[in-house]
Design a protein around this motif. Structure first.
Motif, PDB file in Angstrom:
ATOM      1  N   LYS A  47      -5.956  -3.444   0.344  1.00 26.18           N
ATOM      2  CA  LYS A  47      -5.523  -2.636  -0.795  1.00 26.18           C
ATOM      3  C   LYS A  47      -6.625  -2.448  -1.829  1.00 26.18           C
ATOM      4  CE  LYS A  47      -1.775  -2.614  -3.097  1.00 26.18           C
ATOM      5  NZ  LYS A  47      -0.674  -1.665  -3.174  1.00 26.18           N
ATOM      6  N   SER A 134       3.167  -2.552  -2.108  1.00 29.58           N
ATOM      7  CA  SER A 134       3.271  -1.206  -1.552  1.00 29.58           C
ATOM      8  C   SER A 134       2.025  -0.902  -0.712  1.00 29.58           C
ATOM      9  CB  SER A 134       3.420  -0.200  -2.686  1.00 29.58           C
ATOM     10  OG  SER A 134       2.414  -0.388  -3.659  1.00 29.58           O
ATOM     11  N   ASN A 136      -0.331   1.194  -0.240  1.00 25.59           N
ATOM     12  CA  ASN A 136      -1.287   2.189  -0.717  1.00 25.59           C
ATOM     13  C   ASN A 136      -2.488   1.444  -1.268  1.00 25.59           C
ATOM     14  OD1 ASN A 136       0.929   1.451  -2.696  1.00 25.59           O
ATOM     15  ND2 ASN A 136      -0.638   2.186  -4.099  1.00 25.59           N
ATOM     16  N   SER A 142       2.406   5.439  -4.137  1.00 25.11           N
ATOM     17  CA  SER A 142       3.066   4.635  -3.108  1.00 25.11           C
ATOM     18  C   SER A 142       3.518   5.514  -1.947  1.00 25.11           C
ATOM     19  CB  SER A 142       4.279   3.925  -3.707  1.00 25.11           C
ATOM     20  OG  SER A 142       3.876   2.937  -4.609  1.00 25.11           O
ATOM     21  N   TYR A 221       0.193   4.270  -9.855  1.00 23.02           N
ATOM     22  CA  TYR A 221       1.062   5.147  -9.077  1.00 23.02           C
ATOM     23  C   TYR A 221       0.616   6.598  -9.264  1.00 23.02           C
ATOM     24  CZ  TYR A 221       4.047   1.071 -10.043  1.00 23.02           C
ATOM     25  OH  TYR A 221       4.551  -0.173 -10.215  1.00 23.02           O
TER      26      TYR A 221
HETATM   27 MG    MG Z   1       2.273  -0.856  -5.768  1.00 19.09          MG
END
Ligand code: MG
Ligand code: TXA
Length: 315
Positions: A47, A134, A136, A142, A221
């Motif tokens: 990530k 998440s 991403n 996301s 996000y």
């Molecule tokens: Mg997240």
């Protein structure tokens, strides 16, 4: 591969310390065995997430709470009974055995039991906890369908389980129960009001007294493309005035056929809006425009979680 074979393969990979992508009802997650430090470390690397950001641990049901948390307040079990499996994350005092890496060095842990049937079954058979943020890269949108995860991680992880479109579409509500009083850390589709009905006490909530200023929120996000919020009454004017200067795309409640720009239409209903928000933003993000214009949403409690995500996207 059928579902049973997929789950068996997933468990093998998790036991071998691999990271896989799992569907949940909120967004897709990047999952590893939460008791395996080197596996959890891989999530952070994939990530590109800073090490002091804790990850949520996903468990099959409330009976597993005490394996991960200690000093469980009575409201925790009451909330779990009411809302699990579902999009509510509880922050609790962590069991000392939980690796500090999972909790970003904090002595609290985030726990949630996701309701997506494949992941629910996976958790039941796996038995342990799955650390899963998440799926991403840090700070980006996301993923709400398998293709979003494939686009980012295809060549980096051995399995991406396709569980269809996420039903809820935005991340879980996060409630901190580790302090004196319950505190909202992230709004989600399980609302403050729903929680207060169950726990019969008020939740501390940062923006109840002081309204949030969008500019003060961290960018998170967020689509790659810049985004801005425009009130419905000014939408037509805004587009007319700017479309000759910069390339625009728009996310609105109604089609705007009079403009020759990419337009994604989204229902003016909080549940459906949440379900489709990231999907539409991912689409518009790929149009190669300079600015995504987002029609502003109503300022009422049922839109609160969506407002939070929009203000971050438009940061
Ligand atoms: Mg997240
Ligand atoms: O819906 C969701 O919650 C999704 C799906 C995959 O379950 N997960 C998710 O995880 O959104 P992530 O890592 O993207 O966001 C987790 C949030 C972060 O903002 C993190 O700071 C907070 O949860 N969090 C986790 N553990 C915490 C803790 N012990 N104390 C405070 N915040 C915590």
């Amino acid at each position: 591969m059928n579902q049973n074979e997929t789950i068996k393969q997933a468990i093998k990979l998790l036991q071998a310390g691999e990271v896989i992508a799992i569907p949940t009802e909120t967004v897709y997650g990047l999952a590893a065995d939460a008791s395996n430090e080197s596996a959890v470390k891989k999530i952070f690397e994939l990530k590109r997430r800073p090490a002091d950001h804790p990850v949520i641990v996903h468990i099959a049901d409330a009976s597993k709470l005490s394996a991960w948390a200690i000093d469980l307040p009575e409201v925790a079990t009451r909330l779990a009974r009411e809302f699990w499996p579902g999009p509510l994350t509880l922050i609790l005092k962590k069991n000392p055995e939980v690796p500090l890496l999972v909790t970003g060095g904090q002595n609290t842990i985030g726990l949630r039991s996701p309701s997506h049937p494949i992941t629910h079954e996976l958790l039941k058979q796996f038995g342990g906890g799955l650390a899963a943020p998440s799926a991403n890269r840090f700070g980006k949108l996301s993923p709400t369908k398998a293709q979003h995860v494939i686009d980012t991680f295809q060549n980096e992880i051995p399995l991406i389980i396709d569980g269809g479109h996420c039903e809820v579409g935005i991340e879980s509500t996060i409630l901190d129960l580790s302090g004196e009083r319950p505190r909202l850390l992230r709004p989600g589709m399980i609302s403050i009001e729903q929680i207060e009905t169950i726990i019969r006490q008020p939740i501390l909530c940062p923006d109840r007294t002081a309204p949030r200023v969008s500019g003060s929120l961290p960018a998170h996000y967020a689509p790659q493309t810049k985004a801005t919020l425009v009130n419905s009454s000014q939408l037509i004017n805004f587009i007319s005035n700017n479309q000759s200067k910069i390339k625009l795309a728009v996310l609105s409640f109604q089609p705007l056929p009079k403009f020759n720009i990419p337009c994604a239409v989204i229902p003016k209903n909080p549940k459906q809006y949440a379900q489709q928000l990231y999907l539409k933003l991912h689409e518009l993000d790929q149009c190669g425009v300079d600015l995504i214009v987002i029609e502003n949403i109503p300022d009422t409690p049922e839109w609160k979680a969506i407002q939070d995500r929009l203000q971050r996207a438009a940061h």
